[in-house]
Scaffold this motif. Sequence first.
Motif, PDB file in Angstrom:
ATOM      1  N   ALA A  78       0.848  -1.188   0.000  1.00 55.79           N
ATOM      2  CA  ALA A  78       0.000   0.000   0.000  1.00 55.79           C
ATOM      3  C   ALA A  78       0.890   1.246   0.000  1.00 55.79           C
ATOM      4  CB  ALA A  78      -0.903  -0.007   1.233  1.00 55.79           C
ATOM      5  N   PRO A  79       0.320   2.417  -0.226  1.00 54.57           N
ATOM      6  CA  PRO A  79       1.129   3.647  -0.185  1.00 54.57           C
ATOM      7  C   PRO A  79       1.871   3.856   1.131  1.00 54.57           C
ATOM      8  CG  PRO A  79      -0.961   4.070  -1.252  1.00 54.57           C
ATOM      9  CD  PRO A  79      -1.053   2.679  -0.724  1.00 54.57           C
ATOM     10  N   ASN A  80       1.286   3.381   2.244  1.00 51.64           N
ATOM     11  CA  ASN A  80       1.969   3.528   3.540  1.00 51.64           C
ATOM     12  C   ASN A  80       2.981   2.415   3.787  1.00 51.64           C
ATOM     13  OD1 ASN A  80       0.391   1.306   4.132  1.00 51.64           O
ATOM     14  ND2 ASN A  80      -0.883   2.345   5.661  1.00 51.64           N
ATOM     15  N   LEU A  81       3.210   1.555   2.771  1.00 53.52           N
ATOM     16  CA  LEU A  81       4.186   0.467   2.765  1.00 53.52           C
ATOM     17  C   LEU A  81       3.784  -0.730   3.618  1.00 53.52           C
ATOM     18  CD1 LEU A  81       7.620   2.349   2.616  1.00 53.52           C
ATOM     19  CD2 LEU A  81       6.208   1.443   0.764  1.00 53.52           C
ATOM     20  N   ARG A  82       2.543  -0.766   4.117  1.00 51.01           N
ATOM     21  CA  ARG A  82       2.022  -2.035   4.616  1.00 51.01           C
ATOM     22  C   ARG A  82       1.887  -2.972   3.429  1.00 51.01           C
ATOM     23  NH1 ARG A  82      -3.330  -1.907   6.824  1.00 51.01           N
ATOM     24  NH2 ARG A  82      -2.844  -3.974   7.648  1.00 51.01           N
ATOM     25  N   VAL A 176      23.379  -7.574  -7.648  1.00 46.72           N
ATOM     26  CA  VAL A 176      22.779  -7.204  -6.364  1.00 46.72           C
ATOM     27  C   VAL A 176      21.739  -8.255  -5.972  1.00 46.72           C
ATOM     28  CG1 VAL A 176      21.373  -5.476  -5.163  1.00 46.72           C
ATOM     29  CG2 VAL A 176      23.148  -4.756  -6.775  1.00 46.72           C
ATOM     30  N   THR A 177      21.680  -8.568  -4.677  1.00 46.63           N
ATOM     31  CA  THR A 177      20.654  -9.464  -4.153  1.00 46.63           C
ATOM     32  C   THR A 177      19.771  -8.686  -3.192  1.00 46.63           C
ATOM     33  OG1 THR A 177      22.088 -11.392  -4.340  1.00 46.63           O
ATOM     34  CG2 THR A 177      20.170 -11.595  -2.905  1.00 46.63           C
ATOM     35  N   MET A 178      18.475  -8.713  -3.410  1.00 45.32           N
ATOM     36  CA  MET A 178      17.547  -7.951  -2.595  1.00 45.32           C
ATOM     37  C   MET A 178      16.980  -8.800  -1.465  1.00 45.32           C
ATOM     38  SD  MET A 178      14.311  -7.970  -5.246  1.00 45.32           S
ATOM     39  CE  MET A 178      13.206  -7.121  -4.136  1.00 45.32           C
ATOM     40  N   GLY A 227      13.191   9.362  -6.270  1.00 43.73           N
ATOM     41  CA  GLY A 227      12.307   9.482  -5.120  1.00 43.73           C
ATOM     42  C   GLY A 227      11.670   8.152  -4.756  1.00 43.73           C
ATOM     43  N   PHE A 228      11.259   7.388  -5.759  1.00 42.44           N
ATOM     44  CA  PHE A 228      10.638   6.083  -5.512  1.00 42.44           C
ATOM     45  C   PHE A 228      11.611   5.141  -4.809  1.00 42.44           C
ATOM     46  CE2 PHE A 228      10.122   1.745  -7.354  1.00 42.44           C
ATOM     47  CZ  PHE A 228       9.002   1.363  -6.625  1.00 42.44           C
ATOM     48  N   LEU A 229      12.844   5.057  -5.302  1.00 37.81           N
ATOM     49  CA  LEU A 229      13.811   4.155  -4.685  1.00 37.81           C
ATOM     50  C   LEU A 229      14.161   4.589  -3.263  1.00 37.81           C
ATOM     51  CD1 LEU A 229      16.182   3.377  -7.692  1.00 37.81           C
ATOM     52  CD2 LEU A 229      14.500   1.866  -6.636  1.00 37.81           C
ATOM     53  N   ALA A 230      14.252   5.880  -3.035  1.00 37.14           N
ATOM     54  CA  ALA A 230      14.505   6.357  -1.676  1.00 37.14           C
ATOM     55  C   ALA A 230      13.352   5.977  -0.747  1.00 37.14           C
ATOM     56  CB  ALA A 230      14.710   7.873  -1.685  1.00 37.14           C
ATOM     57  N   HIS A 231      12.149   5.960  -1.293  1.00 40.36           N
ATOM     58  CA  HIS A 231      10.946   5.641  -0.509  1.00 40.36           C
ATOM     59  C   HIS A 231      10.885   4.167  -0.136  1.00 40.36           C
ATOM     60  CE1 HIS A 231       6.840   5.990   0.890  1.00 40.36           C
ATOM     61  NE2 HIS A 231       6.396   5.155  -0.040  1.00 40.36           N
ATOM     62  N   VAL A 232      11.329   3.274  -1.031  1.00 43.19           N
ATOM     63  CA  VAL A 232      11.124   1.841  -0.808  1.00 43.19           C
ATOM     64  C   VAL A 232      12.399   1.085  -0.477  1.00 43.19           C
ATOM     65  CG1 VAL A 232       9.190   1.932  -2.418  1.00 43.19           C
ATOM     66  CG2 VAL A 232      11.419   1.124  -3.237  1.00 43.19           C
ATOM     67  N   ALA A 233      13.538   1.733  -0.534  1.00 43.89           N
ATOM     68  CA  ALA A 233      14.821   1.020  -0.427  1.00 43.89           C
ATOM     69  C   ALA A 233      14.932   0.184   0.834  1.00 43.89           C
ATOM     70  CB  ALA A 233      15.974   2.012  -0.505  1.00 43.89           C
ATOM     71  N   THR A 234      14.547   0.732   1.984  1.00 41.09           N
ATOM     72  CA  THR A 234      14.698  -0.021   3.231  1.00 41.09           C
ATOM     73  C   THR A 234      13.798  -1.248   3.270  1.00 41.09           C
ATOM     74  OG1 THR A 234      13.061   1.417   4.321  1.00 41.09           O
ATOM     75  CG2 THR A 234      15.380   2.027   4.530  1.00 41.09           C
ATOM     76  N   MET A 235      12.681  -1.225   2.534  1.00 36.55           N
ATOM     77  CA  MET A 235      11.770  -2.363   2.524  1.00 36.55           C
ATOM     78  C   MET A 235      12.326  -3.530   1.713  1.00 36.55           C
ATOM     79  SD  MET A 235       9.370  -1.136   4.363  1.00 36.55           S
ATOM     80  CE  MET A 235       8.210  -2.489   4.178  1.00 36.55           C
ATOM     81  N   ILE A 236      13.133  -3.245   0.717  1.00 33.66           N
ATOM     82  CA  ILE A 236      13.591  -4.289  -0.189  1.00 33.66           C
ATOM     83  C   ILE A 236      15.084  -4.577  -0.083  1.00 33.66           C
ATOM     84  CG2 ILE A 236      11.749  -3.875  -1.856  1.00 33.66           C
ATOM     85  CD1 ILE A 236      13.654  -2.162  -3.449  1.00 33.66           C
ATOM     86  N   GLY A 237      15.787  -3.815   0.759  1.00 31.70           N
ATOM     87  CA  GLY A 237      17.212  -4.069   0.937  1.00 31.70           C
ATOM     88  C   GLY A 237      18.069  -3.606  -0.208  1.00 31.70           C
TER      89      GLY A 237
END
Length: 370
Positions: A78-82, A176-178, A227-237
């Motif tokens: 979801a947008p809130n990353l749930r 790279v391995t995610m 911006g997208f990668l900065a937003h999701v990077a921690t979720m996907i490693g």
Amino acid sequence: MQDNRYDVIVVGAGFAGLACAHELATRDLRVCVIDRKHDLGERVHTTGILVQEACDAPLLAGLPPSLLRAVPHVRLYAPNLRSVRLGADGYRFYTTDTPALIRWMGEHVETCGVELRRGQAFRNATRTATGWHVDGVGHARVLVGADGARSRVAQRLGLGQVTQFLHGVEYEFDGVTMREPDALHCFISKRFAPGYLGWVAQTPTGVQAGLARRYRSGSTQAPDMAGFLAHVATMIGLDAARRPDSVRAGLIPCGGPVAPMQADGVALIGDAAGMVSPLTAGGIHSGLRHGAAIGRMLAARLSGRATSNPPLTPPVPGFAFKRLLRWTFDHAQWDLPIDLLLTAPPMRRMVEQLCFHQRGEQVPDPDAPD
């Protein structure tokens, strides 16, 4: 002197064009495929993510396993990353080394007897009493346009043209391995992907990250990959600061099939024909299937096996439900309802229908509860 007369000339060496040429050549017809690129693997616009059904295409028979990576799950954010993790027993998506896959397909059709001219652009074609004269190429009984969303064949010969697009950008990170590499990670976000979504997946060579948004004529706003990668990077490693090893971008049809799709002795296939899901923008499977179907119909017609004089193209899907969802995504996309309803049964069932054709099931998170 080179004999430049063919049964069929195909413009465009993508999935649809090569699938069509493969069917024709294996039925002993003389086929020439032209493509403006000298290397079929350069400037590739497709993501190269295959649904399981696409792997059954005749063109892909004998595909080296090293070019594919099985991805059995989808993680939808979801947008809130749930997020919710989905899967289906026995069902797989496949990521590919896309440039290598396209090169392999080109070499494969050549072994089947197709004449493949790399570095040969389509300029124009003139109608003759027995077919088409294609400038700089030769004469064909039938001309097939498989030259993408901005088809020059459609423009030059007055056929239907794609008018609705998504604007997609994709980064490749080699070696790279995610985190959670067995899932296709899909992100819904009106901020970063209005009208579509973002995605990240493990490939045979690294990680692929993409983002697409609805394209509006005259707009110069590109998808905000940084911006997208900065937003999701921690979720996907993934290290958001790392520069991509390769970048591809392009327009993706999302308005459904064009009309007219054919005229006397000429037909459009694949992206040129708008044969892409209006909602998911999945074009590889439909391109392979549509191209192969046209190839079989043309082979029957040109060899005299057809019992009548059928049209060059078969009936095409109307995508009525997906068109409705496309309209909804374009005009009524709000982040808050998705944040609230992502894990609700109706949302889950809709995603299962789109991703797994009702075969999906919510699967346990390997790390922690969502």
